[in-house]
Design a protein around this motif. Sequence first.
Motif, mmCIF file in Angstrom:
data_model
loop_
_atom_site.group_PDB
_atom_site.id
_atom_site.type_symbol
_atom_site.label_atom_id
_atom_site.label_comp_id
_atom_site.label_asym_id
_atom_site.label_seq_id
_atom_site.Cartn_x
_atom_site.Cartn_y
_atom_site.Cartn_z
ATOM 1 N N ALA A 2 -9.417 -10.405 3.959
ATOM 2 C CA ALA A 2 -8.152 -11.226 4.733
ATOM 3 C C ALA A 2 -6.741 -10.453 4.593
ATOM 4 C CB ALA A 2 -8.014 -12.447 3.287
ATOM 5 N N LEU A 3 -6.626 -9.295 3.637
ATOM 6 C CA LEU A 3 -6.380 -8.567 3.413
ATOM 7 C C LEU A 3 -6.159 -6.760 4.922
ATOM 8 C CD1 LEU A 3 -3.745 -6.510 1.122
ATOM 9 C CD2 LEU A 3 -5.229 -4.770 2.120
ATOM 10 N N ALA A 4 -7.179 -7.058 5.056
ATOM 11 C CA ALA A 4 -7.299 -6.011 6.319
ATOM 12 C C ALA A 4 -7.039 -6.854 7.719
ATOM 13 C CB ALA A 4 -8.983 -5.501 6.516
ATOM 14 N N GLN A 5 -6.923 -8.009 7.680
ATOM 15 C CA GLN A 5 -6.980 -8.918 8.974
ATOM 16 C C GLN A 5 -5.484 -8.629 9.090
ATOM 17 O OE1 GLN A 5 -8.664 -12.909 9.394
ATOM 18 N NE2 GLN A 5 -10.655 -11.488 8.388
ATOM 19 N N LEU A 154 1.890 -5.144 1.175
ATOM 20 C CA LEU A 154 0.564 -3.468 0.287
ATOM 21 C C LEU A 154 2.155 -3.964 -0.626
ATOM 22 C CD1 LEU A 154 0.226 -1.884 3.198
ATOM 23 C CD2 LEU A 154 -1.291 -3.574 2.198
ATOM 24 N N PHE A 155 3.328 -2.867 -0.780
ATOM 25 C CA PHE A 155 3.856 -3.131 -2.007
ATOM 26 C C PHE A 155 5.359 -3.765 -1.943
ATOM 27 C CE2 PHE A 155 3.997 -0.218 1.415
ATOM 28 C CZ PHE A 155 5.253 0.587 1.824
ATOM 29 N N ASP A 156 6.153 -3.346 -2.980
ATOM 30 C CA ASP A 156 6.955 -4.006 -2.868
ATOM 31 C C ASP A 156 8.544 -2.566 -2.328
ATOM 32 O OD1 ASP A 156 9.890 -4.649 -3.471
ATOM 33 O OD2 ASP A 156 9.951 -4.991 -5.776
ATOM 34 N N ALA A 157 8.816 -3.099 -1.397
ATOM 35 C CA ALA A 157 9.406 -2.017 -0.266
ATOM 36 C C ALA A 157 11.601 -2.312 -0.443
ATOM 37 C CB ALA A 157 9.396 -1.941 0.870
ATOM 38 N N SER A 158 11.523 -3.272 -1.595
ATOM 39 C CA SER A 158 13.000 -2.760 -1.864
ATOM 40 C C SER A 158 13.298 -2.030 -2.024
ATOM 41 C CB SER A 158 13.530 -4.634 -2.864
ATOM 42 O OG SER A 158 12.892 -4.270 -3.826
ATOM 43 N N GLY A 159 12.988 -0.963 -3.167
ATOM 44 C CA GLY A 159 13.583 0.295 -3.536
ATOM 45 C C GLY A 159 14.271 0.966 -2.611
ATOM 46 N N GLY A 180 -4.238 -5.405 -7.123
ATOM 47 C CA GLY A 180 -6.205 -5.823 -5.729
ATOM 48 C C GLY A 180 -5.909 -5.128 -4.587
ATOM 49 N N VAL A 181 -4.764 -4.575 -4.215
ATOM 50 C CA VAL A 181 -3.890 -4.180 -2.751
ATOM 51 C C VAL A 181 -5.546 -3.176 -2.872
ATOM 52 C CG1 VAL A 181 -2.656 -2.378 -1.045
ATOM 53 C CG2 VAL A 181 -2.144 -5.512 -2.275
ATOM 54 N N ALA A 182 -5.744 -1.935 -3.398
ATOM 55 C CA ALA A 182 -5.980 -0.960 -3.881
ATOM 56 C C ALA A 182 -7.397 -1.421 -3.668
ATOM 57 C CB ALA A 182 -6.009 -0.279 -4.713
ATOM 58 N N ALA A 183 -7.914 -1.905 -4.577
ATOM 59 C CA ALA A 183 -9.366 -2.276 -3.779
ATOM 60 C C ALA A 183 -9.475 -2.883 -2.392
ATOM 61 C CB ALA A 183 -9.600 -3.265 -5.174
ATOM 62 N N ALA A 184 -8.634 -3.701 -1.989
ATOM 63 C CA ALA A 184 -9.220 -4.295 -0.944
ATOM 64 C C ALA A 184 -9.425 -3.432 0.224
ATOM 65 C CB ALA A 184 -7.907 -5.396 -0.510
ATOM 66 N N LEU A 185 -8.256 -1.870 0.457
ATOM 67 C CA LEU A 185 -8.027 -0.945 1.410
ATOM 68 C C LEU A 185 -9.142 0.008 0.770
ATOM 69 C CD1 LEU A 185 -4.788 0.059 1.586
ATOM 70 C CD2 LEU A 185 -5.417 -1.454 2.131
#
Length: 356
Positions: A2-5, A154-159, A180-185
Amino acid sequence: MALAQRVVALLESGARQSTYKLATLLALIDEAVENPVPESAELAVAIPSLAQRVIGYYWPQVRPYTTGGPLRQGWPQGSATRPDGGMPRIPRLIEEARAALRAEGHVTADRARESGSRVYQLLVRDVAHQLARNPLTYLQTPVRAPQGVTTDLLFDASGFHNSISRAALDAHGPLVLRPGVAAALRECAPLLRPVVEMTWIADIVRFNATELDHDDLAGFLFGADRSSLIRLHDPLRDIQHGRCFYCAAPLRATPHVDHVLPWSRVPLDGTANLVLTDARCNSNKLAMLPVRDHHERAIGRPETLLRDLSEASGLPVLLDRTTDAGIGIYTTIPTGTLLWRGRGSYEIHQRRRGTG
Ligand SMILES: [Zn+2]
Protein backbone atom coordinates in the motif's frame (compact mmCIF):
# COMPACT_ATOMS: atom_id res chain seq x y z
CA MET A 1 2.54 -2.66 -0.94
CA ALA A 2 0.00 0.00 0.00
CA LEU A 3 2.83 2.37 0.87
CA ALA A 4 4.65 1.62 -2.39
CA GLN A 5 1.48 2.39 -4.33
CA ARG A 6 1.07 5.69 -2.53
CA VAL A 7 4.69 6.62 -3.25
CA VAL A 8 4.19 5.83 -6.93
CA ALA A 9 0.98 7.89 -6.90
CA LEU A 10 2.99 10.81 -5.47
CA LEU A 11 5.50 10.47 -8.33
CA GLU A 12 2.67 10.50 -10.85
CA SER A 13 0.86 13.44 -9.33
CA GLY A 14 2.24 16.02 -11.73
CA ALA A 15 5.24 17.56 -13.41
CA ARG A 16 8.22 18.13 -11.16
CA GLN A 17 10.37 21.28 -11.30
CA SER A 18 13.54 19.34 -10.53
CA THR A 19 14.82 15.86 -9.74
CA TYR A 20 15.29 16.66 -6.02
CA LYS A 21 12.38 14.54 -4.86
CA LEU A 22 13.56 11.53 -6.81
CA ALA A 23 17.09 11.69 -5.40
CA THR A 24 15.68 12.03 -1.90
CA LEU A 25 13.32 9.08 -2.33
CA LEU A 26 16.16 6.85 -3.53
CA ALA A 27 18.26 8.01 -0.57
CA LEU A 28 15.44 7.14 1.85
CA ILE A 29 15.03 3.70 0.27
CA ASP A 30 18.78 3.11 0.71
CA GLU A 31 18.56 4.16 4.36
CA ALA A 32 15.73 1.66 4.89
CA VAL A 33 17.60 -1.19 3.17
CA GLU A 34 20.88 -0.61 4.99
CA ASN A 35 19.38 0.00 8.43
CA PRO A 36 16.99 -2.92 8.91
CA VAL A 37 14.59 -2.18 11.77
CA PRO A 38 11.69 -4.34 12.98
CA GLU A 39 8.50 -4.23 10.96
CA SER A 40 6.58 -1.65 12.92
CA ALA A 41 9.54 0.45 14.11
CA GLU A 42 10.45 4.02 13.31
CA LEU A 43 13.77 4.83 11.67
CA ALA A 44 15.71 7.99 12.46
CA VAL A 45 17.64 9.29 9.45
CA ALA A 46 20.25 11.97 10.06
CA ILE A 47 19.89 14.75 7.48
CA PRO A 48 23.67 14.84 6.75
CA SER A 49 23.52 11.08 6.08
CA LEU A 50 20.66 11.65 3.65
CA ALA A 51 22.68 14.46 2.06
CA GLN A 52 25.64 12.12 1.51
CA ARG A 53 23.43 9.67 -0.34
CA VAL A 54 21.90 12.43 -2.47
CA ILE A 55 25.44 13.60 -3.30
CA GLY A 56 26.28 10.02 -4.31
CA TYR A 57 23.35 9.94 -6.75
CA TYR A 58 24.12 13.27 -8.39
CA TRP A 59 27.91 12.79 -8.44
CA PRO A 60 28.04 10.86 -11.75
CA GLN A 61 25.06 12.75 -13.17
CA VAL A 62 26.63 16.22 -13.06
CA ARG A 63 29.58 15.26 -15.24
CA PRO A 64 29.33 16.52 -18.83
CA TYR A 65 26.98 14.37 -20.89
CA THR A 66 28.10 15.76 -24.20
CA THR A 67 30.22 18.71 -25.20
CA GLY A 68 27.16 20.74 -24.19
CA GLY A 69 27.98 20.11 -20.54
CA PRO A 70 25.92 18.51 -17.77
CA LEU A 71 22.29 17.55 -18.23
CA ARG A 72 19.63 19.83 -16.82
CA GLN A 73 18.18 18.49 -13.57
CA GLY A 74 15.26 20.92 -13.53
CA TRP A 75 13.70 23.87 -15.22
CA PRO A 76 15.86 26.97 -15.24
CA GLN A 77 15.22 29.02 -12.16
CA GLY A 78 15.51 32.66 -13.03
CA SER A 79 17.34 33.40 -16.24
CA ALA A 80 18.81 30.64 -18.32
CA THR A 81 21.55 33.06 -19.28
CA ARG A 82 22.99 33.04 -15.77
CA PRO A 83 26.46 31.50 -15.56
CA ASP A 84 24.99 28.39 -13.90
CA GLY A 85 22.51 27.92 -16.75
CA GLY A 86 19.71 27.84 -14.21
CA MET A 87 20.78 24.47 -12.86
CA PRO A 88 18.98 23.75 -9.57
CA ARG A 89 21.01 24.46 -6.47
CA ILE A 90 21.77 20.91 -5.24
CA PRO A 91 23.32 19.56 -8.47
CA ARG A 92 25.12 22.90 -8.95
CA LEU A 93 26.71 22.66 -5.49
CA ILE A 94 27.71 19.07 -6.22
CA GLU A 95 29.09 19.91 -9.66
CA GLU A 96 31.32 22.64 -8.19
CA ALA A 97 32.53 20.53 -5.29
CA ARG A 98 33.07 17.53 -7.55
CA ALA A 99 35.50 19.51 -9.69
CA ALA A 100 37.41 20.66 -6.60
CA LEU A 101 37.44 17.17 -5.07
CA ARG A 102 38.63 15.56 -8.28
CA ALA A 103 41.47 18.06 -8.32
CA GLU A 104 42.30 16.73 -4.83
CA GLY A 105 42.39 13.23 -6.35
CA HIS A 106 39.00 11.87 -5.21
CA VAL A 107 37.32 10.01 -8.05
CA THR A 108 34.08 8.99 -6.35
CA ALA A 109 31.83 10.65 -3.78
CA ASP A 110 32.51 7.84 -1.31
CA ARG A 111 36.25 8.26 -1.65
CA ALA A 112 35.85 11.98 -1.04
CA ARG A 113 33.82 11.19 2.09
CA GLU A 114 36.38 8.66 3.34
CA SER A 115 39.19 11.16 2.83
CA GLY A 116 37.68 13.60 5.32
CA SER A 117 38.18 16.43 2.84
CA ARG A 118 37.03 19.85 4.06
CA VAL A 119 35.47 20.55 0.66
CA TYR A 120 33.34 17.45 1.03
CA GLN A 121 32.28 18.30 4.57
CA LEU A 122 31.15 21.75 3.50
CA LEU A 123 29.27 20.22 0.58
CA VAL A 124 27.39 17.87 2.92
CA ARG A 125 26.48 20.81 5.13
CA ASP A 126 25.18 22.87 2.21
CA VAL A 127 23.24 20.00 0.64
CA ALA A 128 21.71 19.03 4.00
CA HIS A 129 20.54 22.61 4.45
CA GLN A 130 19.04 22.73 0.98
CA LEU A 131 17.32 19.35 1.51
CA ALA A 132 15.65 20.66 4.65
CA ARG A 133 14.23 23.60 2.67
CA ASN A 134 13.31 21.72 -0.48
CA PRO A 135 12.61 18.85 -1.13
CA LEU A 136 11.95 17.62 2.43
CA THR A 137 9.35 20.35 2.95
CA TYR A 138 7.44 19.33 -0.19
CA LEU A 139 8.40 15.69 -0.76
CA GLN A 140 5.03 14.36 0.39
CA THR A 141 2.95 17.05 -1.24
CA PRO A 142 1.29 15.95 -4.49
CA VAL A 143 2.35 18.38 -7.22
CA ARG A 144 -1.20 19.26 -8.21
CA ALA A 145 -2.59 19.32 -4.69
CA PRO A 146 -4.61 22.35 -3.65
CA GLN A 147 -2.67 24.82 -1.50
CA GLY A 148 -2.02 23.48 1.95
CA VAL A 149 -2.87 19.87 1.17
CA THR A 150 -0.08 17.59 2.21
CA THR A 151 0.25 14.03 3.36
CA ASP A 152 2.59 12.86 6.01
CA LEU A 153 2.93 9.47 4.46
CA LEU A 154 6.60 8.89 5.23
CA PHE A 155 7.64 11.31 7.98
CA ASP A 156 6.50 14.36 9.90
CA ALA A 157 7.66 17.25 7.74
CA SER A 158 6.27 20.02 9.93
CA GLY A 159 9.76 20.91 11.19
CA PHE A 160 11.04 21.68 7.68
CA HIS A 161 10.24 24.81 5.75
CA ASN A 162 11.53 26.84 2.87
CA SER A 163 13.42 29.36 4.99
CA ILE A 164 14.74 27.08 7.74
CA SER A 165 18.06 28.34 9.07
CA ARG A 166 21.12 26.18 9.61
CA ALA A 167 20.76 26.65 13.35
CA ALA A 168 17.12 25.57 13.24
CA LEU A 169 18.08 22.53 11.20
CA ASP A 170 20.81 21.58 13.69
CA ALA A 171 18.24 21.87 16.47
CA HIS A 172 15.68 19.83 14.50
CA GLY A 173 17.58 16.56 14.69
CA PRO A 174 16.98 13.61 12.38
CA LEU A 175 14.08 12.96 10.07
CA VAL A 176 12.03 10.11 11.55
CA LEU A 177 10.36 7.64 9.22
CA ARG A 178 6.95 6.75 10.66
CA PRO A 179 6.40 3.34 12.29
CA GLY A 180 6.43 0.63 9.61
CA VAL A 181 7.61 2.92 6.80
CA ALA A 182 11.24 1.76 6.84
CA ALA A 183 10.24 -1.91 6.67
CA ALA A 184 7.77 -1.20 3.85
CA LEU A 185 10.37 0.77 1.84
CA ARG A 186 12.91 -1.99 2.41
CA GLU A 187 10.58 -4.73 1.22
CA CYS A 188 9.35 -2.76 -1.78
CA ALA A 189 12.84 -1.51 -2.72
CA PRO A 190 13.28 -3.90 -5.67
CA LEU A 191 10.01 -2.57 -7.13
CA LEU A 192 10.28 1.08 -6.15
CA ARG A 193 13.88 1.72 -7.17
CA PRO A 194 13.37 0.99 -10.89
CA VAL A 195 10.17 3.06 -10.90
CA VAL A 196 11.96 6.05 -9.40
CA GLU A 197 14.90 5.64 -11.79
CA MET A 198 12.62 5.44 -14.84
CA THR A 199 10.79 8.52 -13.60
CA TRP A 200 14.12 10.31 -13.22
CA ILE A 201 15.14 9.38 -16.77
CA ALA A 202 11.80 10.64 -18.11
CA ASP A 203 12.27 13.93 -16.21
CA ILE A 204 15.76 14.38 -17.65
CA VAL A 205 14.38 13.90 -21.15
CA ARG A 206 11.68 16.50 -20.40
CA PHE A 207 14.07 19.06 -18.86
CA ASN A 208 16.62 18.76 -21.64
CA ALA A 209 14.14 18.75 -24.50
CA THR A 210 16.53 17.08 -26.88
CA GLU A 211 16.78 13.72 -28.52
CA LEU A 212 18.15 11.55 -25.76
CA ASP A 213 18.42 7.81 -25.91
CA HIS A 214 16.77 6.15 -22.89
CA ASP A 215 19.18 3.20 -22.81
CA ASP A 216 22.27 5.39 -22.97
CA LEU A 217 20.80 7.67 -20.34
CA ALA A 218 20.07 4.85 -17.91
CA GLY A 219 23.71 3.80 -17.96
CA PHE A 220 24.95 7.37 -17.71
CA LEU A 221 22.67 8.36 -14.85
CA PHE A 222 22.59 5.17 -12.78
CA GLY A 223 25.28 2.81 -14.06
CA ALA A 224 28.47 1.95 -12.29
CA ASP A 225 31.61 3.85 -13.28
CA ARG A 226 32.97 1.61 -16.05
CA SER A 227 36.54 2.89 -16.05
CA SER A 228 36.94 2.27 -12.31
CA LEU A 229 35.55 -1.25 -12.71
CA ILE A 230 38.03 -2.00 -15.49
CA ARG A 231 40.90 -0.94 -13.22
CA LEU A 232 39.75 -3.73 -10.87
CA HIS A 233 40.31 -6.52 -13.42
CA ASP A 234 43.97 -7.24 -12.78
CA PRO A 235 44.03 -6.90 -8.98
CA LEU A 236 40.85 -9.01 -8.63
CA ARG A 237 42.27 -11.65 -10.93
CA ASP A 238 45.33 -11.82 -8.68
CA ILE A 239 43.46 -12.25 -5.41
CA GLN A 240 41.09 -14.80 -6.96
CA HIS A 241 44.10 -16.74 -8.32
CA GLY A 242 42.83 -16.34 -11.88
CA ARG A 243 39.51 -18.04 -11.12
CA CYS A 244 35.85 -17.05 -11.36
CA PHE A 245 34.52 -15.95 -7.97
CA TYR A 246 31.38 -18.07 -8.35
CA CYS A 247 32.35 -21.29 -10.17
CA ALA A 248 36.16 -21.26 -9.70
CA ALA A 249 36.74 -22.02 -13.37
CA PRO A 250 39.89 -20.40 -14.80
CA LEU A 251 39.14 -16.90 -16.10
CA ARG A 252 39.59 -16.39 -19.82
CA ALA A 253 40.11 -13.25 -21.83
CA THR A 254 37.07 -11.15 -20.95
CA PRO A 255 36.13 -11.40 -17.28
CA HIS A 256 33.36 -9.27 -15.80
CA VAL A 257 33.26 -7.30 -12.59
CA ASP A 258 30.05 -8.32 -10.84
CA HIS A 259 28.06 -6.60 -8.10
CA VAL A 260 27.37 -9.49 -5.71
CA LEU A 261 24.38 -7.69 -4.19
CA PRO A 262 22.79 -6.57 -7.46
CA TRP A 263 22.82 -2.88 -8.36
CA SER A 264 19.04 -3.00 -8.81
CA ARG A 265 18.58 -3.81 -5.13
CA VAL A 266 21.21 -1.57 -3.64
CA PRO A 267 23.68 0.53 -5.62
CA LEU A 268 26.91 -0.34 -3.81
CA ASP A 269 29.98 0.38 -5.91
CA GLY A 270 32.46 -0.57 -3.22
CA THR A 271 35.16 -3.22 -3.44
CA ALA A 272 33.41 -5.21 -0.67
CA ASN A 273 30.58 -5.84 -3.15
CA LEU A 274 32.66 -6.42 -6.31
CA VAL A 275 34.09 -9.68 -7.62
CA LEU A 276 35.50 -10.96 -10.90
CA THR A 277 33.50 -13.58 -12.80
CA ASP A 278 33.62 -15.34 -16.13
CA ALA A 279 31.20 -14.23 -18.81
CA ARG A 280 29.06 -17.34 -18.43
CA CYS A 281 28.36 -16.84 -14.71
CA ASN A 282 27.88 -13.11 -15.17
CA SER A 283 25.36 -13.46 -17.98
CA ASN A 284 23.50 -16.19 -16.09
CA LYS A 285 23.27 -14.29 -12.80
CA LEU A 286 22.24 -10.95 -14.31
CA ALA A 287 20.36 -8.96 -11.66
CA MET A 288 19.43 -11.97 -9.53
CA LEU A 289 20.14 -11.99 -5.84
CA PRO A 290 22.75 -14.68 -5.11
CA VAL A 291 22.55 -17.13 -2.21
CA ARG A 292 23.85 -15.60 0.97
CA ASP A 293 27.09 -17.66 0.99
CA HIS A 294 28.40 -15.74 -2.01
CA HIS A 295 27.74 -12.41 -0.29
CA GLU A 296 29.36 -13.62 2.95
CA ARG A 297 32.43 -14.82 1.05
CA ALA A 298 32.68 -11.45 -0.67
CA ILE A 299 32.52 -9.40 2.53
CA GLY A 300 34.66 -11.98 4.34
CA ARG A 301 37.72 -11.26 2.18
CA PRO A 302 40.55 -9.74 4.24
CA GLU A 303 39.99 -6.02 4.71
CA THR A 304 43.56 -5.27 3.67
CA LEU A 305 42.81 -6.85 0.28
CA LEU A 306 39.62 -4.83 -0.09
CA ARG A 307 41.60 -1.69 0.72
CA ASP A 308 44.27 -2.59 -1.84
CA LEU A 309 41.52 -3.00 -4.44
CA SER A 310 40.20 0.39 -3.44
CA GLU A 311 43.63 1.97 -3.93
CA ALA A 312 43.98 0.35 -7.34
CA SER A 313 40.57 1.41 -8.64
CA GLY A 314 39.72 4.68 -6.92
CA LEU A 315 36.50 3.02 -5.71
CA PRO A 316 35.64 3.01 -2.00
CA VAL A 317 35.55 -0.15 0.16
CA LEU A 318 32.05 0.26 1.69
CA LEU A 319 32.46 -2.81 3.90
CA ASP A 320 30.06 -1.61 6.60
CA ARG A 321 27.37 -0.52 4.17
CA THR A 322 27.66 -3.75 2.17
CA THR A 323 27.46 -5.83 5.36
CA ASP A 324 24.42 -3.89 6.59
CA ALA A 325 22.71 -4.10 3.21
CA GLY A 326 23.23 -7.88 3.18
CA ILE A 327 21.62 -8.18 6.60
CA GLY A 328 18.77 -5.93 5.48
CA ILE A 329 18.15 -7.90 2.31
CA TYR A 330 18.65 -11.50 3.47
CA THR A 331 16.68 -11.17 6.69
CA THR A 332 13.66 -9.66 4.98
CA ILE A 333 13.24 -11.24 1.54
CA PRO A 334 10.11 -13.38 1.49
CA THR A 335 10.19 -17.13 1.69
CA GLY A 336 9.97 -18.48 -1.83
CA THR A 337 12.31 -15.90 -3.38
CA LEU A 338 14.47 -17.52 -6.05
CA LEU A 339 18.18 -17.10 -5.33
CA TRP A 340 21.09 -17.71 -7.69
CA ARG A 341 23.77 -20.20 -6.65
CA GLY A 342 25.57 -20.85 -9.93
CA ARG A 343 25.00 -21.30 -13.65
CA GLY A 344 21.56 -22.87 -13.94
CA SER A 345 21.50 -23.57 -10.20
CA TYR A 346 18.93 -21.87 -8.00
CA GLU A 347 17.63 -22.10 -4.48
CA ILE A 348 14.29 -21.22 -2.97
CA HIS A 349 14.81 -18.93 -0.01
CA GLN A 350 13.49 -20.15 3.34
CA ARG A 351 13.29 -17.47 5.95
CA ARG A 352 15.39 -18.50 8.95
CA ARG A 353 13.68 -18.98 12.26
CA GLY A 354 13.97 -15.97 14.51
CA THR A 355 14.57 -13.43 11.76
CA GLY A 356 10.93 -12.42 11.45
ZN1 LIG B 1 31.98 -18.75 -13.22
